[in-house]
Design a protein around this motif. Structure first.
Motif, mmCIF file in Angstrom:
data_model
loop_
_atom_site.group_PDB
_atom_site.id
_atom_site.type_symbol
_atom_site.label_atom_id
_atom_site.label_comp_id
_atom_site.label_asym_id
_atom_site.label_seq_id
_atom_site.Cartn_x
_atom_site.Cartn_y
_atom_site.Cartn_z
ATOM 1 N N PRO A 82 3.984 7.049 -1.355
ATOM 2 C CA PRO A 82 3.498 8.231 -1.875
ATOM 3 C C PRO A 82 3.418 7.898 -3.518
ATOM 4 C CG PRO A 82 5.451 9.044 -0.749
ATOM 5 C CD PRO A 82 5.296 7.388 -0.461
ATOM 6 N N SER A 83 2.119 8.120 -3.945
ATOM 7 C CA SER A 83 1.829 7.576 -5.297
ATOM 8 C C SER A 83 1.037 8.678 -5.932
ATOM 9 C CB SER A 83 0.718 6.525 -5.277
ATOM 10 O OG SER A 83 1.376 5.354 -4.455
ATOM 11 N N ALA A 84 1.002 8.617 -7.520
ATOM 12 C CA ALA A 84 0.343 9.669 -8.218
ATOM 13 C C ALA A 84 -0.057 8.618 -9.595
ATOM 14 C CB ALA A 84 1.158 10.534 -8.626
ATOM 15 N N THR A 85 -0.636 9.120 -10.454
ATOM 16 C CA THR A 85 -1.411 8.477 -11.797
ATOM 17 C C THR A 85 -1.022 9.531 -12.749
ATOM 18 O OG1 THR A 85 -2.853 7.519 -10.547
ATOM 19 C CG2 THR A 85 -3.119 7.520 -12.998
ATOM 20 N N VAL A 86 -0.233 8.945 -13.893
ATOM 21 C CA VAL A 86 -0.248 9.636 -15.296
ATOM 22 C C VAL A 86 -1.070 8.848 -15.970
ATOM 23 C CG1 VAL A 86 1.293 9.972 -17.072
ATOM 24 C CG2 VAL A 86 2.288 10.341 -15.028
ATOM 25 N N SER A 87 -2.140 9.344 -16.725
ATOM 26 C CA SER A 87 -3.096 8.903 -17.697
ATOM 27 C C SER A 87 -3.110 9.144 -19.323
ATOM 28 C CB SER A 87 -4.488 9.435 -17.184
ATOM 29 O OG SER A 87 -4.743 9.554 -15.625
ATOM 30 N N ILE A 88 -3.663 8.327 -19.843
ATOM 31 C CA ILE A 88 -3.725 8.480 -21.493
ATOM 32 C C ILE A 88 -5.218 8.594 -21.716
ATOM 33 C CG2 ILE A 88 -3.267 7.319 -23.429
ATOM 34 C CD1 ILE A 88 -1.406 5.508 -21.692
ATOM 35 N N VAL A 143 -6.858 -5.086 -6.832
ATOM 36 C CA VAL A 143 -6.484 -6.178 -6.143
ATOM 37 C C VAL A 143 -5.049 -6.318 -5.993
ATOM 38 C CG1 VAL A 143 -6.816 -8.633 -5.696
ATOM 39 C CG2 VAL A 143 -8.637 -7.365 -6.413
ATOM 40 N N GLY A 144 -4.409 -6.569 -7.315
ATOM 41 C CA GLY A 144 -3.010 -6.791 -7.572
ATOM 42 C C GLY A 144 -2.180 -5.791 -6.798
ATOM 43 N N ALA A 145 -2.447 -4.566 -7.181
ATOM 44 C CA ALA A 145 -1.724 -3.185 -6.676
ATOM 45 C C ALA A 145 -1.914 -3.142 -5.152
ATOM 46 C CB ALA A 145 -2.403 -2.022 -7.277
ATOM 47 N N SER A 146 -2.644 -3.813 -4.401
ATOM 48 C CA SER A 146 -2.606 -3.586 -3.011
ATOM 49 C C SER A 146 -1.443 -4.516 -2.426
ATOM 50 C CB SER A 146 -3.913 -4.310 -2.449
ATOM 51 O OG SER A 146 -5.103 -3.930 -3.149
ATOM 52 N N VAL A 147 -0.850 -5.466 -3.336
ATOM 53 C CA VAL A 147 0.203 -6.146 -2.600
ATOM 54 C C VAL A 147 1.648 -6.089 -3.385
ATOM 55 C CG1 VAL A 147 -1.153 -7.602 -1.268
ATOM 56 C CG2 VAL A 147 -0.356 -8.364 -3.474
ATOM 57 N N VAL A 148 1.575 -5.531 -4.824
ATOM 58 C CA VAL A 148 2.597 -5.601 -5.570
ATOM 59 C C VAL A 148 3.962 -5.175 -5.042
ATOM 60 C CG1 VAL A 148 1.983 -3.692 -6.912
ATOM 61 C CG2 VAL A 148 3.048 -5.612 -7.969
ATOM 62 N N ALA A 149 3.770 -3.930 -4.181
ATOM 63 C CA ALA A 149 4.917 -3.338 -3.999
ATOM 64 C C ALA A 149 5.707 -3.964 -2.555
ATOM 65 C CB ALA A 149 4.579 -1.905 -3.501
ATOM 66 N N TYR A 150 4.899 -5.120 -2.091
ATOM 67 C CA TYR A 150 5.677 -5.696 -0.765
ATOM 68 C C TYR A 150 7.142 -5.958 -0.895
ATOM 69 C CZ TYR A 150 1.934 -5.363 2.455
ATOM 70 O OH TYR A 150 1.042 -4.645 3.388
ATOM 71 N N PRO A 151 7.447 -6.846 -2.208
ATOM 72 C CA PRO A 151 8.863 -7.289 -2.313
ATOM 73 C C PRO A 151 9.878 -6.335 -2.556
ATOM 74 C CG PRO A 151 7.408 -8.267 -3.930
ATOM 75 C CD PRO A 151 6.745 -7.091 -3.273
ATOM 76 N N VAL A 152 9.518 -4.903 -2.850
ATOM 77 C CA VAL A 152 10.385 -4.016 -3.315
ATOM 78 C C VAL A 152 10.390 -2.600 -2.371
ATOM 79 C CG1 VAL A 152 10.237 -4.430 -5.724
ATOM 80 C CG2 VAL A 152 8.841 -2.757 -4.732
ATOM 81 N N ASP A 153 11.651 -2.102 -2.440
ATOM 82 C CA ASP A 153 11.970 -1.037 -1.555
ATOM 83 C C ASP A 153 11.855 0.180 -2.439
ATOM 84 O OD1 ASP A 153 12.080 0.546 0.804
ATOM 85 O OD2 ASP A 153 14.398 0.084 0.928
ATOM 86 N N VAL A 154 10.758 1.004 -2.544
ATOM 87 C CA VAL A 154 10.573 2.121 -3.465
ATOM 88 C C VAL A 154 10.102 3.295 -2.588
ATOM 89 C CG1 VAL A 154 10.134 0.854 -5.555
ATOM 90 C CG2 VAL A 154 8.164 1.686 -4.173
ATOM 91 N N SER A 155 10.341 4.386 -2.859
ATOM 92 C CA SER A 155 9.922 5.625 -2.394
ATOM 93 C C SER A 155 8.935 6.463 -2.892
ATOM 94 C CB SER A 155 11.269 6.755 -1.948
ATOM 95 O OG SER A 155 11.990 6.834 -3.580
ATOM 96 N N GLU A 156 8.671 5.922 -4.291
ATOM 97 C CA GLU A 156 7.432 6.531 -4.693
ATOM 98 C C GLU A 156 6.879 5.564 -5.856
ATOM 99 O OE1 GLU A 156 8.530 10.256 -6.860
ATOM 100 O OE2 GLU A 156 10.491 9.135 -7.565
ATOM 101 N N ALA A 157 5.645 5.622 -6.345
ATOM 102 C CA ALA A 157 4.816 4.743 -7.151
ATOM 103 C C ALA A 157 4.026 5.866 -8.118
ATOM 104 C CB ALA A 157 4.336 3.768 -6.521
ATOM 105 N N ILE A 158 4.007 5.504 -9.497
ATOM 106 C CA ILE A 158 3.259 6.019 -10.391
ATOM 107 C C ILE A 158 2.421 4.765 -11.151
ATOM 108 C CG2 ILE A 158 2.916 7.733 -12.388
ATOM 109 C CD1 ILE A 158 5.636 9.019 -11.476
#
Ligand SMILES: [Zn+2]
Length: 326
Positions: A289-295, A196-211
């Motif tokens: 563009p997004s990816a995941t780094v996992s533990i 839920v949170g991640a669906s909107v968390v990036a709205y206020p910021v200008d980023v070219s990638e997310a992890i």
């Protein structure tokens, strides 16, 4: 570092009740970031550095839990999972609630035959919470009552999912004193009930990638699931895909390149189930563009999730080198 994980995993914060964990994270990061903000639904986002192509890292701060659905009789309540909790993991566990109540979950049975049946097909319909007489309100949230423990390279606690990811981001902002490019760290809400949170968390910021940084399954116990290749202690897992999204290949390639160049151990992850905040980040705004780094983690969604200290440290190293790569 260990203290950070201990404090974060022991804090209370089921999905939808993230206030306490959010305040704790703010205390931990506020002197190490250039600024932070809490958005209208409760996501926490902080930033540091200037220039370059900004990158966003997201860990979710909520944990799975239970909620009181109805009273059966005084001191006995029916419960419902908040996020992916198996009834088998809830049975005989102690839970602590937002109002301070502590209770234990047990299973209804009037005969041995009943008991056998209930155990072979357990659902939340035949479980109940015993509050030792304490009156509770419908809608009260609780989490596993479980404390942190460490032995050698391994650490055990509830909520390693995803407070170990949150701890990575806390350590990252402390470690990168002069980042070569701007980066954001976000602590999202309600991941466990549908990103839920991640669906909107990036709205206020200008980023070219997310992890996204999250836990993943591991298979390193005597008879572990053979189709899971990840193991504790072999480094952060660079996710290729899970059930909900396929990591952006450019980011995956860059992560591998950075890990190899810096000689940080890593493993590749193909998960045949599950999903992370990356799936929501890919679909937000006009697509990030997004990816995941996992533990890698044993016993996910139980009160005793186990992770490796080395993997944790190497995840911080990998992300830090990723920010500094220019
Ligand atoms: Zn989870």
């Amino acid at each position: 570092m260990i203290e950070t994980i201990k404090a974060l995993t022991e804090a209370f914060g089921p999905s939808g009740r993230e206030d306490k964990i959010r305040n704790l994270i703010i205390e931990m990061i506020k002197d190490h970031v250039d600024g932070y903000n809490v958005d209208k639904i409760g996501n926490l986002i902080a930033w540091k550095g200037e220039g370059g192509e900004p990158v966003l890292f997201v860990s979710h701060m909520d944990e799975i839990g239970i909620v009181i659905t109805n009273e059966i009789e005084e001191g006995f309540y029916r419960i419902e999972p908040v996020g992916g909790m198996s009834p088998y993991s809830a049975l005989s566990r102690r839970f602590i609630f937002e109002d301070g109540t502590i209770g234990v979950v047990s299973v209804e049975h009037e005969t041995f035959e009943d008991y056998k049946k209930a155990l072979s097909n357990m659902t939340f319909d035949n479980l109940y919470l015993d509050t030792m007489g304490k009156k509770m309100k419908i809608g009260t949230f609780g989490v596993y009552m479980s404390s942190f423990y460490e032995s050698g390279d391994l650490m055990m606690s509830k909520a390693m999912d995803d407070r170990s990811g949150a701890a990575v981001l806390v350590e990252l902002v402390k470690k990168l004193k002069n980042p070569k490019r701007k980066f954001y760290v976000a602590f999202s809400i309600q991941e466990e009930v549908g990103l839920v949170g991640a669906s909107v968390v990036a709205y206020p910021v200008d980023v070219s990638e997310a992890i996204a940084i999250d836990v993943t399954d591991s298979a390193d116990t005597p008879k572990a699931f053979k189709r899971v290749p990840m193991k504790l202690g072999k480094g952060p897992a660079i996710k290729v895909k899970d059930k909900m999204s396929i990591s952006d290949k450019r980011i995956v390639d860059k992560l591998v390149e950075v890990a190899e160049k810096e000689e940080i151990p890593y493993q590749m992850e193909v998960l045949i189930f599950g999903g992370t905040d990356a799936a929501a980040l890919m679909k937000t705004k006009d697509g990030i563009p997004s990816a995941t780094v996992s533990i890698p983690t044993r016993y996910i969604h139980t009160p005793s999730e186990v992770v490796s200290k080395k993997d944790f440290e190497n995840t911080v190293k990998l992300l830090s080198a990723y920010v500094q790569r220019v």
